[in-house]
Enzyme design. Structure first.
Site, PDB file in Angstrom:
ATOM      1  N   GLN A 128      -4.799  -1.669   9.561  1.00  0.00           N
ATOM      2  CA  GLN A 128      -4.607  -2.998   8.988  1.00  0.00           C
ATOM      3  C   GLN A 128      -5.178  -4.067   9.918  1.00  0.00           C
ATOM      4  O   GLN A 128      -4.897  -4.077  11.117  1.00  0.00           O
ATOM      5  CB  GLN A 128      -3.110  -3.240   8.724  1.00  0.00           C
ATOM      6  CG  GLN A 128      -2.805  -4.541   8.000  1.00  0.00           C
ATOM      7  CD  GLN A 128      -3.361  -4.604   6.576  1.00  0.00           C
ATOM      8  OE1 GLN A 128      -3.493  -3.581   5.894  1.00  0.00           O
ATOM      9  NE2 GLN A 128      -3.695  -5.783   6.122  1.00  0.00           N
ATOM     10  N   LYS A 134       0.845  -1.200   0.000  1.00  0.00           N
ATOM     11  CA  LYS A 134       0.000   0.000   0.000  1.00  0.00           C
ATOM     12  C   LYS A 134       0.880   1.251   0.000  1.00  0.00           C
ATOM     13  O   LYS A 134       0.613   2.216  -0.714  1.00  0.00           O
ATOM     14  CB  LYS A 134      -0.934  -0.022   1.213  1.00  0.00           C
ATOM     15  CG  LYS A 134      -2.026  -1.086   1.086  1.00  0.00           C
ATOM     16  CD  LYS A 134      -2.756  -1.374   2.387  1.00  0.00           C
ATOM     17  CE  LYS A 134      -3.676  -2.584   2.208  1.00  0.00           C
ATOM     18  NZ  LYS A 134      -4.358  -3.005   3.436  1.00  0.00           N
ATOM     19  N   ASP A 143     -11.375   2.114   3.604  1.00  0.00           N
ATOM     20  CA  ASP A 143     -11.584   0.658   3.520  1.00  0.00           C
ATOM     21  C   ASP A 143     -13.073   0.334   3.349  1.00  0.00           C
ATOM     22  O   ASP A 143     -13.416  -0.771   2.934  1.00  0.00           O
ATOM     23  CB  ASP A 143     -11.130  -0.004   4.837  1.00  0.00           C
ATOM     24  CG  ASP A 143      -9.779  -0.695   4.721  1.00  0.00           C
ATOM     25  OD1 ASP A 143      -9.460  -1.180   3.623  1.00  0.00           O
ATOM     26  OD2 ASP A 143      -9.061  -0.749   5.734  1.00  0.00           O
TER      27      ASP A 143
HETATM   28  N1  GUN Z   1      -6.630  -7.221   6.124  1.00  0.00           N
HETATM   29  C1  GUN Z   1      -6.872  -8.015   5.051  1.00  0.00           C
HETATM   30  N2  GUN Z   1      -7.441  -7.302   4.061  1.00  0.00           N
HETATM   31  C2  GUN Z   1      -7.570  -6.033   4.511  1.00  0.00           C
HETATM   32  C3  GUN Z   1      -8.067  -4.836   3.946  1.00  0.00           C
HETATM   33  O1  GUN Z   1      -8.551  -4.778   2.800  1.00  0.00           O
HETATM   34  N3  GUN Z   1      -8.004  -3.733   4.744  1.00  0.00           N
HETATM   35  C4  GUN Z   1      -7.513  -3.767   6.010  1.00  0.00           C
HETATM   36  N4  GUN Z   1      -7.514  -2.639   6.713  1.00  0.00           N
HETATM   37  N5  GUN Z   1      -7.040  -4.865   6.556  1.00  0.00           N
HETATM   38  C5  GUN Z   1      -7.061  -5.990   5.817  1.00  0.00           C
END
Ligand code: GUN
Length: 291
Positions: free
Chosen positions: A96, A52, A119
């Site tokens: 996350q 990211k 998200d």
């Molecule tokens: N953990 C696994 N996939 C994701 C996601 O798309 N966003 C976040 N914040 N955590 C994750």
């Protein structure tokens, strides 16, 4: 087996976001800004967060990572989110997941200001999605819709089976596919589903998001179907320098001689998820700057 290409789709989305970012700056705005919070230091989360960051920096976004210790208290995390919510220079906040078990994940997600929840996990955005209102759409389901559309895969009137009912993938995916204009007939399966094959065998599109390798093999799938493999699982592999290899939730080798289209792992839906996060962050920045 037909491989449904995703890397090129993600690259073209990122090109569009790069152009959108330039345009935002030409109109007097600042670059979109993303804050990423990492608490749980498992290797997979660290990799996702790094990807990211790489994408954000390659687009000229502002990117700030907050790396907290595993034993960080819930109050401390909520205080950081309060600070980011109130910081006008932050457009997107991402915590996350998963979080360490001593932290209440729902409480943390509900704390993120909905207008910065890139998200799309907060109750406000999830609720808006379920009733078809404008909202931040969770990145993985949004990326899957992009891939289907890019490859000209029709959804109206099609039978779609989703395996997995998580808040991150299964539920928002079902909501998107049920929307007016998308118009799929959706079945969502879970670990209690009595006879999974009886559902998948007639499906036009199968979306597999269980986090378990080998959830689906070719005996579950009819000719001409489309399979979207959301899984990213690490399997020990001593022949690799890293000591592991990545496999999806689908047994790809069983499809070799079949007329079925499948997204690859790695280099499949995962790359789309990152691209969609960037798209949501640009959208948030535009909205928040009124540009
Ligand atoms: N953990 C696994 N996939 C994701 C996601 O798309 N966003 C976040 N914040 N955590 C994750």
């Amino acid at each position: 087996m037909i491989r449904l290409e995703c890397k090129g789709v993600a690259a073209s989305v990122l090109d569009g976001i790069r152009a959108g970012t330039e345009e935002l700056k030409e109109r007097g705005g600042r670059a979109p800004s993303l804050a990423v919070v990492l608490v749980s230091h498992d290797a997979a989360s660290e990799t996702y967060v790094r990807k990211k960051e790489e994408a954000a920096l390659s687009l000229g976004f502002e990117h700030h990572q907050y790396t907290l210790a595993d034993d960080t208290g819930e109050d401390e995390l909520l205080a950081l989110i309060d600070r980011l919510n109130g910081d006008d220079s932050v457009d997107g906040i991402l915590v996350q997941l998963p979080l360490p078990s001593h932290i209440d994940e729902r409480k943390v997600i509900e704390h993120i200001a909905p207008e910065k929840d890139v998200d799309g996990f907060s109750p406000v955005n999830a609720g808006r999605l379920s009733i078809g209102e404008e909202c931040f759409i969770p990145c993985t389901p949004k990326g899957i819709m992009h891939v289907l559309s890019y490859h000209g895969i029709e959804t109206a009137g099609k039978d779609v089976v989703i395996i997995g009912r998580s808040n991150i993938v299964g539920k928002p995916m079902a909501a998107l596919l049920m929307r007016k204009g998308v118009d799929a007939t959706v079945t969502v399966c879970n670990t209690h589903t009595r006879d999974l094959r009886s559902h998948t065998i007639s499906a036009d599109i199968i979306i597999v998001a269980t986090g378990h390798p080998g959830t689906l093999d070719s005996s579950f799938v009819k000719d001409g179907a489309v399979v979207i493999d959301v899984g990213v699982n690490r399997i020990p592999d001593s022949s690799r320098k890293s000591g592991f290899r990545l496999v999806g939730d689908v047994d790809h080798s069983s499809f070799e001689d079949r007329d079925v289209s499948i997204t690859p792992v790695p280099g499949g839906i995962g790359v789309m998820t990152v691209a969609m996060l960037m798209e949501n962050t640009l959208e948030s920045s535009r909205r928040r700057q009124g540009l």
